[in-house]
Design an enzyme around this catalytic site. Structure first.
Site, PDB file in Angstrom:
ATOM      1  N   THR A   1     -38.465 -12.589  25.503  1.00 28.50           N
ATOM      2  CA  THR A   1     -37.587 -11.874  26.572  1.00 28.50           C
ATOM      3  C   THR A   1     -37.346 -12.549  27.832  1.00 28.50           C
ATOM      4  OG1 THR A   1     -38.200  -9.907  26.006  1.00 28.50           O
ATOM      5  CG2 THR A   1     -37.549 -10.111  28.057  1.00 28.50           C
TER       6      THR A   1
ATOM      7  N   LYS B   1     -32.224  -6.489  26.909  1.00 28.47           N
ATOM      8  CA  LYS B   1     -33.654  -5.958  27.002  1.00 28.47           C
ATOM      9  C   LYS B   1     -34.438  -6.242  28.225  1.00 28.47           C
ATOM     10  CE  LYS B   1     -37.949  -6.448  25.887  1.00 28.47           C
ATOM     11  NZ  LYS B   1     -38.985  -6.960  24.785  1.00 28.47           N
TER      12      LYS B   1
ATOM     13  N   GLY C   1     -48.302   0.794  32.141  1.00 27.89           N
ATOM     14  CA  GLY C   1     -48.781  -0.455  32.426  1.00 27.89           C
ATOM     15  C   GLY C   1     -47.811  -1.581  31.076  1.00 27.89           C
TER      16      GLY C   1
ATOM     17  N   CYS D   1     -44.693  -5.860  28.762  1.00 33.14           N
ATOM     18  CA  CYS D   1     -44.231  -5.724  29.169  1.00 33.14           C
ATOM     19  C   CYS D   1     -43.160  -4.952  30.494  1.00 33.14           C
ATOM     20  CB  CYS D   1     -43.256  -5.354  28.204  1.00 33.14           C
ATOM     21  SG  CYS D   1     -43.447  -5.940  26.599  1.00 33.14           S
TER      22      CYS D   1
HETATM   23  C1  UDX Z   1     -42.650  -1.879  25.750  1.00 35.44           C
HETATM   24  C2  UDX Z   1     -41.247  -1.093  25.141  1.00 35.44           C
HETATM   25  O1  UDX Z   1     -41.049   0.124  24.365  1.00 35.44           O
HETATM   26  C3  UDX Z   1     -41.282  -1.685  23.769  1.00 35.44           C
HETATM   27  O2  UDX Z   1     -39.544  -1.071  23.004  1.00 35.44           O
HETATM   28  C4  UDX Z   1     -41.114  -3.458  24.863  1.00 35.44           C
HETATM   29  O3  UDX Z   1     -40.078  -4.212  23.949  1.00 35.44           O
HETATM   30  C5  UDX Z   1     -42.457  -3.863  24.927  1.00 35.44           C
HETATM   31  O4  UDX Z   1     -42.382  -2.900  25.754  1.00 35.44           O
HETATM   32  P1  UDX Z   1     -44.811  -1.264  24.986  1.00 35.44           P
HETATM   33  O5  UDX Z   1     -45.413  -2.575  26.054  1.00 35.44           O
HETATM   34  O6  UDX Z   1     -45.502  -1.849  23.890  1.00 35.44           O
HETATM   35  O7  UDX Z   1     -43.893  -1.310  24.582  1.00 35.44           O
HETATM   36  O8  UDX Z   1     -45.781   0.216  25.206  1.00 35.44           O
HETATM   37  P2  UDX Z   1     -44.928   1.480  25.257  1.00 35.44           P
HETATM   38  O9  UDX Z   1     -45.134   3.302  24.478  1.00 35.44           O
HETATM   39  O10 UDX Z   1     -43.651   1.468  25.797  1.00 35.44           O
HETATM   40  O11 UDX Z   1     -45.749   2.147  26.296  1.00 35.44           O
HETATM   41  C6  UDX Z   1     -45.587   1.106  28.481  1.00 35.44           C
HETATM   42  C7  UDX Z   1     -46.120   1.885  29.450  1.00 35.44           C
HETATM   43  O12 UDX Z   1     -45.759   3.207  29.440  1.00 35.44           O
HETATM   44  C8  UDX Z   1     -47.854   2.263  28.435  1.00 35.44           C
HETATM   45  O13 UDX Z   1     -49.217   2.383  29.802  1.00 35.44           O
HETATM   46  C9  UDX Z   1     -47.310   3.427  28.224  1.00 35.44           C
HETATM   47  O14 UDX Z   1     -48.839   4.426  28.785  1.00 35.44           O
HETATM   48  C10 UDX Z   1     -46.662   4.595  29.088  1.00 35.44           C
HETATM   49  N1  UDX Z   1     -46.287   5.660  28.927  1.00 35.44           N
HETATM   50  C11 UDX Z   1     -45.197   5.706  27.669  1.00 35.44           C
HETATM   51  C12 UDX Z   1     -45.880   6.607  29.773  1.00 35.44           C
HETATM   52  O15 UDX Z   1     -46.907   6.789  30.479  1.00 35.44           O
HETATM   53  N2  UDX Z   1     -45.751   7.672  29.729  1.00 35.44           N
HETATM   54  C13 UDX Z   1     -44.305   7.706  28.345  1.00 35.44           C
HETATM   55  O16 UDX Z   1     -43.588   8.707  28.671  1.00 35.44           O
HETATM   56  C14 UDX Z   1     -44.017   6.454  27.543  1.00 35.44           C
END
Ligand code: UDX
Length: 430
Positions: A118, A201, A254, A257
């Site tokens: 990214t 992104k 958290g 990303c």
């Molecule tokens: C994210 C993006 O979704 C992905 O497309 C990108 O390329 C990388 O970053 P990731 O960080 O692996 O992926 O996890 P993700 O499932 O997106 O969750 C991120 C955070 O949001 C987590 O802390 C999760 O617990 C939180 N979350 C997610 C919520 O609190 N509520 C939700 O409804 C969804």
């Protein structure tokens, strides 16, 4: 693939699995040695099996020899880290730029260079300017990843979209061929300018972070107004303009990303003298959320944490990953221990070195050992194995208190079991 972190390793393995010859290169000898023994250095469901399969089929090679890797490849994906600079919103592009210099040094014939890491809008232009002396040899394009940890293989194989940003239209055909097996299975193939792809992104991650923050703020209101946040998520999410995903209230978002990319977007916009007050507020609201949760923990325990036994279930930032980056546990556990509580934690991905220096913090090998005799159980991460715990059986205390930060359990059932149950954004949840 330069870089064997989450992005490079998953993408490289999956590219091999759809029939390409892939070389994964990394400076870290330990990682490469481990990979050559068929072991993934990261925890990602299904990845070990896929590495083994493609390694044995000789489609996947792991090496530290970057010169050889560059020479033998037509397409080079830059997949190294782009962390936030310490104490700043800015993105540290030093790893990316050092790859670019190595590519310049070792390239003998035409290459396509792709940023999968990214990177802020305009990074492709900087890369191109570094390569300008030999510019005829290079096409620099952007192809951001959208892989979620824990779901990364599925996200690679069944993506919502594949985004290719290039100022050279001929490249689109080559990239379409590379992704053809996924496009044939229904993946959308979007082409845009290089800057466009870079920004898509950041925009996607900042928007998802905004959705989560919005629902978290509404959860605060629901708690006071006696409304169930899940009804709100369902009601709102059923509007196809809004969509139901990423509307689960919980702890602050958290991971590797969202926290870094929201900051990175603001700093990239600042370069163009553009302010992004919505994203700024999201960052602030997310940072503030941890204080609200800590306040609630204090209230649940009568504002006295001294000598309380607290058990934490799940410490990673989300389930199905061993990643601790920007996890709420990193703030909550040290706070509880500092206030005199004794903290046990259990996580299916194992013990964490992040807590090894905290005196009154202990890793337990199973759920039962972790929770028995505790004054309060805090569920931080919604791993599947936490879904059907019989708390009555494993906690020997008469008064069982649970603070469920992911709304994993049913309020009515908890009431029936006479468990003092607290959750997020539900009536009577505080
Ligand atoms: C994210 C993006 O979704 C992905 O497309 C990108 O390329 C990388 O970053 P990731 O960080 O692996 O992926 O996890 P993700 O499932 O997106 O969750 C991120 C955070 O949001 C987590 O802390 C999760 O617990 C939180 N979350 C997610 C919520 O609190 N509520 C939700 O409804 C969804």
């Amino acid at each position: 693939m330069i870089g064997t972190g989450y992005v490079g390793l998953v993408s490289g393995t999956c590219f091999a699995d759809i029939g390409n010859q892939v070389i994964c290169v990394d400076k870290d000898t330990n990682k490469i040695n481990k990979l050559n023994l068929g072991k993934s250095p990261i925890y990602e469901p299904g990845l070990n099996e896929l590495i083994k399969k493609n390694y044995q089929a000789k489609r996947l090679i792991f090496t530290t020899d970057i010169e050889k890797a560059i020479n033998q490849s037509d397409i080079i994906f830059i997949c190294v880290g782009t962390p936030s600079k310490k104490g700043s919103l800015k993105v540290d592009l030093s790893y990316v730029m050092s790859c670019v210099r190595e590519i310049l040094r070792f390239t003998k014939k035409k290459k396509i260079i792709i940023t999968k890491s990214t990177v802020p809008v305009g990074t492709g232009d900087i890369i191109e300017s570094i390569l300008k002396k030999r510019k005829k040899l290079f096409s620099v394009i952007s192809n951001p990843e959208f892989l979620r940890e824990g779901e990364a293989i599925r996200d690679f194989k069944f993506p919502d979209r594949i985004v290719i940003g290039s100022n050279d239209k001929k490249i689109f055909t080559i990239m379409k061929n590379l992704y053809l097996p996924l496009i044939n299975k229904g993946a959308k193939f979007l082409v845009t300018s290089r800057r466009g792809a870079e920004l898509i992104k950041y925009a996607s991650n900042a928007f998802l972070a905004t959705k989560i923050t919005f629902i978290n703020e509404l959860a605060n209101l629901c708690e006071k107004a006696g409304v169930n946040i899940e009804d709100i998520s369902l009601g709102m999410g059923s509007d196809s303009r809004i969509g139901s995903r990423f509307l689960r209230a919980g702890p602050p978002y958290g991971g590797s990303c969202f926290p870094k990319d929201t900051k990175g977007l603001i700093s990239a916009a600042e370069k163009y003298k553009i302010k992004l007050p919505v994203v700024k507020t999201v960052i602030k609201s997310n940072q503030n959320r941890i204080h609200l949760l800590i306040k609630r923990i204090n209230k649940i325990l009568g504002n006295n944490l001294k000598n309380k036994k607290i058990s934490i279930l799940g410490v990673t930032f989300k389930p199905n990953t061993d990643d601790m980056r920007d996890s709420s546990s990193l703030k909550i556990i040290p706070y509880l221990c500092k206030k005199g509580a004794s903290v046990n934690y259990y996580d299916p991905s194992g013990e964490k070195k992040d807590f090894s220096k905290i005196k009154n913090c202990f890793f337990k090998k199973d759920i039962k050992e972790n929770c028995k005799n505790s004054n309060l159980v805090i569920l931080l991460t919604e791993w599947d194995e936490f879904k059907s715990i019989d708390f009555k059986k494993i906690i020997k205390n008469k008064r069982i208190k649970i603070f469920d930060l992911r709304n994993l359990y049913n309020t009515e059932e908890m009431k029936k079991s006479k468990i003092e149950y607290y959750s997020i954004g539900r009536p009577n949840s505080n």
